[in-house]
Design an enzyme around this catalytic site. Structure first.
Site, PDB file in Angstrom:
ATOM      1  N   CYS A 133      -1.215 -34.776  -6.098  1.00 49.55           N
ATOM      2  CA  CYS A 133      -0.930 -36.042  -5.427  1.00 49.55           C
ATOM      3  C   CYS A 133      -1.078 -37.228  -6.387  1.00 49.55           C
ATOM      4  CB  CYS A 133      -1.894 -36.249  -4.271  1.00 49.55           C
ATOM      5  SG  CYS A 133      -1.859 -34.926  -3.078  1.00 49.55           S
ATOM      6  N   ARG A 150       3.612 -35.132 -12.217  1.00 48.33           N
ATOM      7  CA  ARG A 150       2.403 -34.432 -11.782  1.00 48.33           C
ATOM      8  C   ARG A 150       2.709 -33.334 -10.775  1.00 48.33           C
ATOM      9  NH1 ARG A 150      -2.521 -37.546 -12.299  1.00 48.33           N
ATOM     10  NH2 ARG A 150      -3.209 -36.612 -10.374  1.00 48.33           N
ATOM     11  N   TRP A 198       1.153 -33.368  -2.779  1.00 44.73           N
ATOM     12  CA  TRP A 198       1.241 -31.942  -3.113  1.00 44.73           C
ATOM     13  C   TRP A 198       0.381 -31.262  -2.060  1.00 44.73           C
ATOM     14  CZ3 TRP A 198      -1.678 -27.742  -5.072  1.00 44.73           C
ATOM     15  CH2 TRP A 198      -0.938 -26.765  -5.748  1.00 44.73           C
ATOM     16  N   ASN A 242      -5.706 -39.529  -2.276  1.00 43.39           N
ATOM     17  CA  ASN A 242      -5.757 -38.338  -3.141  1.00 43.39           C
ATOM     18  C   ASN A 242      -7.129 -37.709  -2.969  1.00 43.39           C
ATOM     19  OD1 ASN A 242      -3.312 -38.935  -4.225  1.00 43.39           O
ATOM     20  ND2 ASN A 242      -4.057 -39.346  -6.288  1.00 43.39           N
ATOM     21  N   GLY A 243      -7.189 -36.393  -2.940  1.00 45.30           N
ATOM     22  CA  GLY A 243      -8.486 -35.726  -2.842  1.00 45.30           C
ATOM     23  C   GLY A 243      -8.567 -34.904  -1.568  1.00 45.30           C
ATOM     24  N   GLU A 291      -0.747 -17.214 -24.262  1.00 46.87           N
ATOM     25  CA  GLU A 291      -0.149 -18.526 -24.005  1.00 46.87           C
ATOM     26  C   GLU A 291       1.385 -18.406 -23.899  1.00 46.87           C
ATOM     27  OE1 GLU A 291      -0.741 -21.225 -22.943  1.00 46.87           O
ATOM     28  OE2 GLU A 291       0.844 -22.538 -23.630  1.00 46.87           O
ATOM     29  N   LYS A 332       3.712 -19.488 -20.711  1.00 47.85           N
ATOM     30  CA  LYS A 332       4.795 -20.473 -20.842  1.00 47.85           C
ATOM     31  C   LYS A 332       6.098 -19.900 -20.304  1.00 47.85           C
ATOM     32  CE  LYS A 332       3.242 -23.069 -21.594  1.00 47.85           C
ATOM     33  NZ  LYS A 332       2.214 -24.021 -21.555  1.00 47.85           N
ATOM     34  N   GLU A 354       5.896 -19.501 -16.410  1.00 46.70           N
ATOM     35  CA  GLU A 354       5.784 -20.696 -15.557  1.00 46.70           C
ATOM     36  C   GLU A 354       7.065 -21.501 -15.496  1.00 46.70           C
ATOM     37  OE1 GLU A 354       2.875 -23.784 -16.457  1.00 46.70           O
ATOM     38  OE2 GLU A 354       3.113 -23.471 -18.587  1.00 46.70           O
ATOM     39  N   HIS A 363      -2.985   2.208 -23.760  1.00 43.77           N
ATOM     40  CA  HIS A 363      -3.996   2.622 -22.782  1.00 43.77           C
ATOM     41  C   HIS A 363      -3.509   2.442 -21.346  1.00 43.77           C
ATOM     42  CE1 HIS A 363      -6.889   3.376 -25.915  1.00 43.77           C
ATOM     43  NE2 HIS A 363      -6.620   2.186 -26.439  1.00 43.77           N
ATOM     44  N   LYS A 378       1.032 -30.939 -12.537  1.00 36.79           N
ATOM     45  CA  LYS A 378       0.578 -31.224 -13.901  1.00 36.79           C
ATOM     46  C   LYS A 378      -0.946 -31.217 -13.985  1.00 36.79           C
ATOM     47  CE  LYS A 378       0.998 -32.249 -18.206  1.00 36.79           C
ATOM     48  NZ  LYS A 378       1.318 -31.104 -19.082  1.00 36.79           N
TER      49      LYS A 378
END
Ligand code: M6R
Length: 593
Positions: free
Chosen positions: A2, A27, A74, A100-101, A470, A474, A477, A493, A588
């Site tokens: 948010c 975001r 969000w 927000n929150g 990483e 990437k 996502e 294995h 974000k």
């Protein structure tokens, strides 16, 4: 996640708030809304809509306003619907709130104070608005606002409008970021510096417990005890205002290309000639450490894995890396002498904040490594260090990862015996990245040739394994290709059972010591039909390797080795037509646990 923006001043408030919200789009959000005082109609108007900001913009009539509040949501409490989008109004229609929150005790508050009062949404925020409506009757608004805030458990950055006083806005903050900016008599308030930097010349990051009143004369701040606070403003770093993509089609590609410049800036910020320039109190804290614990999430956690190798090799400091969301609820046994290093691009990640609470409760020292010096984690930890990556707008983190590794290397180097020129090695790494980026368009063909299946694997050993993790994150996502990063030796294995004809396996080979072993793993998957692409540094490369990189210091290979994997993700997403800068379901900064 948010975002909130508010404006009160002499210019068009609606326009400024919409521009601020546009700057917060990166975001991640699923609906948006705005409330403003319409001068002509002499009334507050509220508009909200699901989906992109354009949908909301399309609803807004012409007409000026001098006060407005807006929000990008969000979803956390309640589905993605127009009703659940902010702003929310009190049951009597008097108060309008964006938030927000998370209000943890919203159900209990609704039962105790608002029984029988009908609700329009499934959000916790509506409870705040209605509590105000309930408690403000016959009282001054500021007093009622404080009374409501005292009842709330959880986190909030709040903006409030009162239909009876259109020339005043109120704001409050607890555990969610909120910044207030000024430009002459105009006041802009937002959850993120990028949202206010175009409109404000100076700003203040509010402390927890702050309550702000904004009117035509400017703003005044009171602390949690109701005492007036004399605000000390800082100038806005205009780098945050430059949010255009330049010659690039996407922020992600722009940010990938910024990496050499970021490494050079870090070197300039953190070196005096050959000597690292680290604040004395921070060096002293780390020098006393018997064990370093790195806490992070996602890409920052992957940088932390590289950090472990750097601290153990350069500073001989035993280091553990913890996934923050695990540490927060299952902390390990911790011995005296532990020091905590929190790595977070945004500085707002809720899992880290929950972990930091535990660290502080147990009395261990903490240091945040972040890209946002005004962030909550920068302020809540004992100390902070900046990574100087500049604003990272794409949800997929790229330049922040390399910047984090560079600063971790400098920190570790500063604690150790040196023995080589890290400044020069970082310069070589920056050059290596720059050289490789010149050919970035070749990745279009590489991706079309190799990534034909909905699954893929990255493999490597040591630091190459860290990069494989990483690289896999990437690729999945932003392209939504299911990808796993594996330690090359671990494949046999179990996971090798998944290898069949044409499955892409991308092998990272930069470590001389284990290159032959990784080559054996490559042979094993190749003989089972995998479509192998090798990314190798020149010092260990073989003739048929698909991608070759400049050789760099063995502890800095992630800086160059990650770049091809970022480009593979980018071009794979481009070919699949996904929303590269704003991938589905992601935000974000992840400010909820
Ligand atoms: O802001 P932070 O570094 O704390 O964020 C941590 C993760 O949420 C973040 O790295 C995430 O994994 C990115 N989407 C990766 O590209």
């Amino acid at each position: 996640m948010c975002g909130i923006v508010g404006y009160l001043g002499e210019k068009d408030a609606k326009k400024h708030v919409m521009e601020g919200l546009r700057r917060l789009e990166y975001r991640g959000y699923d609906s948006a809304g705005i409330a403003y005082y319409d001068e002509a109609k002499a009334d507050h108007l509220v508009f909200k809509e699901k989906g992109r900001l354009e949908n909301l913009a399309g609803l807004l009539p012409e007409g000026g306003s001098q006060a407005a509040i807006g929000h990008t949501r969000w979803a956390t409490h309640g589905r993605v619907t127009k009703e659940n989008a902010h702003p929310h109004e009190s049951h009597d229609g008097r108060f309008i709130v964006v938030h927000n929150g998370i209000i943890e005790n919203h159900k209990a508050l609704a039962e105790e104070y608002l029984a029988g009062i009908p609700r329009k949404s499934a959000t916790d925020t509506e409870i705040i608005a209605s509590l105000l409506g309930h408690l403000a009757k016959g009282k001054d608004v500021a007093g009622a606002f404080r009374q409501v805030l005292d009842l709330l458990e959880g986190s909030y950055a709040l903006l409030l409008m009162d239909r009876e006083h259109p020339d005043i806005l109120y704001a409050a903050k607890k555990k969610s970021p909120l910044l207030i900016g000024q430009n002459g008599r105009d006041t802009i308030i937002a959850s993120d510096l990028t949202a206010l930097c175009a409109a404000a010349t100076d700003y203040l990051a509010l402390e927890d417990g702050s309550i702000v009143t904004i009117d035509e004369r400017g703003f005044s701040v009171r602390d949690g005890q109701g005492k007036a606070v004399r605000p000390v403003l800082s100038p806005v770093d205009k780098a945050y205002a430059e949010t255009d993509k330049g010659v690039f089609d996407h922020y992600m590609l722009k940010e990938i290309h910024e990496q050499p410049a970021v490494l050079r800036r870090i070197t300039a910020e953190y070196f005096d000639q050959e000597t690292p320039r680290i604040r004395k109190d921070i060096s002293a804290m780390l020098q006393k450490a018997k064990r370093l614990h790195i806490l992070a999430a996602g890409t920052s956690m992957h940088a932390g894995i590289v950090g472990k190798a750097l601290f153990e090799n350069l500073a001989r400091l035993p280091t553990e890396v913890h996934i923050a969301s695990e540490f927060a609820h299952h902390p390990p046994l911790l011995e005296a002498g532990s020091v905590f290093l929190l790595i977070s691009q945004s500085g707002e990640t809720a899992d880290l904040r929950a972990s930091l609470e535990i660290v502080k409760e147990k009395g261990f020292p903490s240091l945040t490594l972040t890209n946002v010096k005004t962030s909550t984690l920068a302020r809540e930890a004992d100390k902070y260090l900046e990574i100087f990556a500049g604003p990272e707008i794409a949800v997929a983190s790229t330049k922040a990862y390399t910047a984090q590794i560079a600063v971790l290397a400098i920190l570790a180097f500063a604690l150790g015996d040196g023995g080589f020129s890290l400044r020069k090695e970082l310069a070589l790494a920056a050059q290596g990245i720059e050289n490789h980026l010149q050919d970035h368009k070749m990745y279009s063909g590489i991706v079309a040739g190799h990534l034909k299946k909905p699954h893929a694997f990255y493999i490597g050993r040591g630091l190459d394994y860290a990069v494989a993790l990483e690289a896999a994150l990437k690729l999945k996502e932003i392209s939504y290709i299911h990808t796993e990063g594996f330690a090359a030796g671990e494949l046999k294995h179990g996971t090798i059972a998944l290898i069949e004809e044409g499955i892409p396996v991308i092998a990272l080979v930069t470590e001389k010591r284990t290159a032959a072993h990784t080559r054996s793993a490559i042979a094993e998957v190749e003989s089972r039909g995998a479509d192998v692409l090798v990314i190798a540094t020149e010092n260990v490369a073989e003739k048929e390797d698909g991608i070759r990189l400049d050789t760099v210091h063995p502890l800095l290979t992630p800086l160059v080795c990650v770049v091809p994997t970022q480009l593979i993700a980018y071009y794979a997403a481009l070919q699949r037509g996904t929303d590269i800068d704003k991938p589905r379901n992601l935000a974000k900064s992840v400010t909820v646990e």
